[in-house]
Scaffold this active site. Structure first.
Site, mmCIF file in Angstrom:
data_model
loop_
_atom_site.group_PDB
_atom_site.id
_atom_site.type_symbol
_atom_site.label_atom_id
_atom_site.label_comp_id
_atom_site.label_asym_id
_atom_site.label_seq_id
_atom_site.Cartn_x
_atom_site.Cartn_y
_atom_site.Cartn_z
ATOM 1 N N HIS A 1 0.837 -1.200 0.000
ATOM 2 C CA HIS A 1 0.000 0.000 0.000
ATOM 3 C C HIS A 1 0.866 1.242 0.000
ATOM 4 O O HIS A 1 0.435 2.324 0.385
ATOM 5 C CB HIS A 1 -0.955 -0.005 1.190
HETATM 6 S S1 FES Z 1 2.002 -0.591 3.157
HETATM 7 FE FE1 FES Z 1 0.364 -1.897 3.685
HETATM 8 S S2 FES Z 1 1.411 -3.626 4.373
HETATM 9 FE FE2 FES Z 1 3.018 -2.307 3.905
#
Ligand code: FES
Ligand code: HEM
Lengths: 423, 190
Positions: free
Chosen positions: B155
């Site tokens: 993410h």
């Molecule tokens: S940014 Fe979501 S798990 Fe690493």
């Protein structure tokens, strides 16, 4: 039940049974259940969903006879089912595609409810049981996806269980409790297997309540007005059993097409790589039916708030019956709601599309806009519309709208009782 | 009449006492069913691991497994250390050191995340504090993110050369696990 019983035991055996376990009476009542005469094909999806549930349970129990829930064997045992077990390719394919078909059907079923206002009084409990079913389905599908122990299985399990770590203070302990260790591992796989086996039966139980609630209030219908008398309804059997059966056959063609021609189309190739706890695949994507929710999670740049938004996107459905201020059910007579309904459909599809894209640049901007609109739709648009919209006049009765005002004549000789009772 | 009231009272008391007894019993019966899911002693006792650092050249990193989790060990270059030192704690989204060896409220300065005299060695639990993916940046050619440390592709979380979160949804710095130097070039984690 909302209609008096018309069942009369014919034989001595039926009489004897009726005084002990009136199960024949119950089936007779279900088959003669007065159903609005104007239901369209969107009302066949409840039956289709029931079919999907049965298919998943039957194929699932068969798969369980060949599957091994252990981190060292799970991946291979699924490959073994696909390649060696007699008809394993077929049964495993049906179960895998079946999950997607189940969600396809449930989304149509829910949008049907939204469009025709089926969640409004007196069907609030029916609707709430539906949302409970959706949550149970999601939990079941998620745990089932972990079982083949591929890369996506493992990392989906890691990411989703970690959602709980967003809970302040006790989050970390909850996650370790879910895992039974310090990462997703054999204890996790074992318990997910046990629960994946159990949950469909819980779904079955809730479906019974769902249909019970349906039989208390009776069906809503495309024009959303109440049934006012016998002339508005038909016995469930044979008209609606046949209509449901026909729709089911068409649905089964689509289902079979996926099973035979594109069983993996809806899945992800990375799940054919065995789970590796030390390497995250470059793009983690959930199954397609979770994408809108995943997009909402990632749209928000804070862990806790992201999780709250994702969970709320479903919980908001629980209070929908009280958010809607309009007394008119069907969107047919709500010129403004009809427009916003379609905007909302586009929002959901847009979120689904963005959920599969990396969360950066324009994708992220649109994901945020759609996420915002998703909640605006429920929390602002729906309550406001009821206050400002001027609904179109609704017909006096279902029979009038079906058969025409001044007597449907033609092919309807079975005297529909005239107006007086209709008020 | 008075006796009738008395009787009702005694019955009420018995009802409540019975109810309370059943509730406590129910809760006590429930606990084993909940606690069985927690990590058991065999999982907790997983031995610590010893790692020989001598083959790791400056600028290189290795990943070892401890308690089923990946642990990143990076031999940082001078430039990476300088960057980490120069970052002000006020600029960090998470100002806490997250080092198992020191107290919870210590600031997340680079010295608080390494061992004295061994500032080139950075040892971290290699699990993104967002939702548990394994960040990239260990292998040559991996994207190390905008701050030269690690980048989590799941993410989009960026960590700096001290393993501190700088950008993206992750809430906390990467954890520094409990470890000690048992010789000049050997550590024991756990
Ligand atoms: S940014 Fe979501 S798990 Fe690493
Ligand atoms: C396991 C999943 C489900 C099954 C098997 C199921 C089954 C059914 C069946 C058989 C009906 C009657 C036929 C019909 O109207 O289509 C029905 C009606 C209904 N369902 Fe479901 N359902 C499920 C999930 C849901 C969900 C997730 C919702 C919404 C959140 C929902 C909301 C409703 C409503 C409001 C009705 C009444 C519709 C009307 O009469 O207009 N259901 N369901």
């Amino acid at each position: 039940m909302s209609h008096e019983s018309t069942y009369k035991p014919n034989s001595n055996f039926e009489k004897w049974m009726d005084e002990r376990l009136p199960i024949i009476r119950m089936s007779a009542e279900i088959s003669s259940f007065p159903t609005p005469r104007n239901l369209n094909y969107l009302w066949t999806f409840g039956g289709i969903l029931t079919f999907c549930l049965v298919v998943q349970i039957v194929t699932g129990i068969i798969l369980a006879m060949h599957y091994t829930p252990h981190v060292d064997y799970a991946f291979d045992s699924v490959q073994h089912i696909k390649r060696n077990v007699n008809f394993g390719w077929l049964l495993q394919g049906i179960h895998m595609v079946g999950g997607s078909m189940f969600f396809l059907a449930v989304f149509v079923h829910m949008f049907r409810g939204l469009y025709y206002g089926s969640y409004k009084a007196p069907r609030e409990i029916l609707w709430i049981l539906g949302v409970v079913l959706l949550l149970l389905m999601m939990a079941t599908a998620f745990m089932g996806y972990v079982l083949p122990w591929g890369q996506m299985s493992f990392w989906a399990a890691t990411v989703i269980t970690n959602l709980f770590s967003a809970i302040p203070l006790i989050g970390e302990s909850i996650v370790q409790w879910l895992w039974g260790g310090f990462s997703v591992d054999n204890p996790t796989l074992n318990r997910f297997y046990a629960l994946h086996f159990l949950l469909p039966f819980m779904i079955f139980g809730v479906v019974v309540l769902h249909i019970w609630a349906l039989h208390v209030t009776g069906n809503n219908n495309p024009i959303g007005i109440d049934v006012k008398g016998k002339q508005d309804t038909l016995a469930f059997h044979p008209l609606y059993t046949l209509k449901d059966g026909f729709a089911l056959a068409v649905f089964a063609i689509l289902f079979a097409w996926f099973v035979f021609y594109a069983p993996d189309y809806l899945g992800h190739p990375d799940n054919y790589i065995q789970a590796n706890p030390l390497q995250t695949p470059p793009h983690i994507v959930p199954e397609w039916y979770f994408l809108p929710f995943y997009a909402i999670l990632r749209a928000i740049p804070s862990k806790l708030l992201g999780v709250i938004a994702m969970v709320s996107s479903i919980l908001v459905l629980f209070i929908l019956p009280w958010l809607d201020t309009s007394r008119v059910r069907s969107a047919k007579f709500r010129p403004l709601y009809r427009i916003f309904f379609w905007i909302f459909v586009v929002t959901c599809l847009g979120l689904g599309y963005l959920g599969a894209k990396p969360p950066e640049g324009n994708y992220l901007i649109f994901a945020r806009l759609f996420t915002a609109y998703y909640f605006i739709h429920f929390l602002i648009v729906i309550p406001m519309l009821g206050l400002i919209e001027r609904p179109k006049p609704t017909p006096n009765s279902i029979s009038e709208s079906v058969l025409g005002k001044s007597k449907g004549g033609g092919g309807q000789p079975d005297a529909v009782p005239a107006a007086p009772e209709n008020r | 009449m008075a006796s009738e009231i008395d009787e009702t009272n005694r019955r009420d008391f018995l009802m409540i006492a019975t109810g309370a007894f059943a509730a406590v019993g129910g809760a006590a019966a429930l606990w084993p069913m909940i606690d069985q899911m927690n990590p058991d002693a065999s999982a907790l006792s997983l031995a610590s691991v010893e790692v020989d650092l001598s083959p790791i050249e400056e600028g290189q990193a290795i990943t070892v497994v401890w308690r089923g989790k990946p642990v990143f060990i990076r031999n940082r270059s001078k430039q990476e250390i300088d960057e980490a030192m120069a970052t002000k704690v006020e600029d960090l989204p998470d100002p806490e050191a997250r080092n198992a060896a020191i107290s919870d409220d210590a600031p997340a300065s680079d010295v608080n995340r390494t061992k004295k005299g061994k500032e080139n060695w950075l040892v971290l639990v290699g699990i993104c504090t967002h939702l548990g993916c394994i960040p990239k940046g260990q292998r040559i050619g991996d994207s190390k993110g905008e701050f030269g440390g690690w980048f989590c592709p799941c993410h989009g979380s960026h960590y700096d050369t001290s393993g501190r979160i700088r950008k993206g949804p992750a809430p906390r710095n990467l954890d520094v696990p409990p470890y000690e130097f048992i010789s000049d070039s050997k550590i024991k984690i756990g």
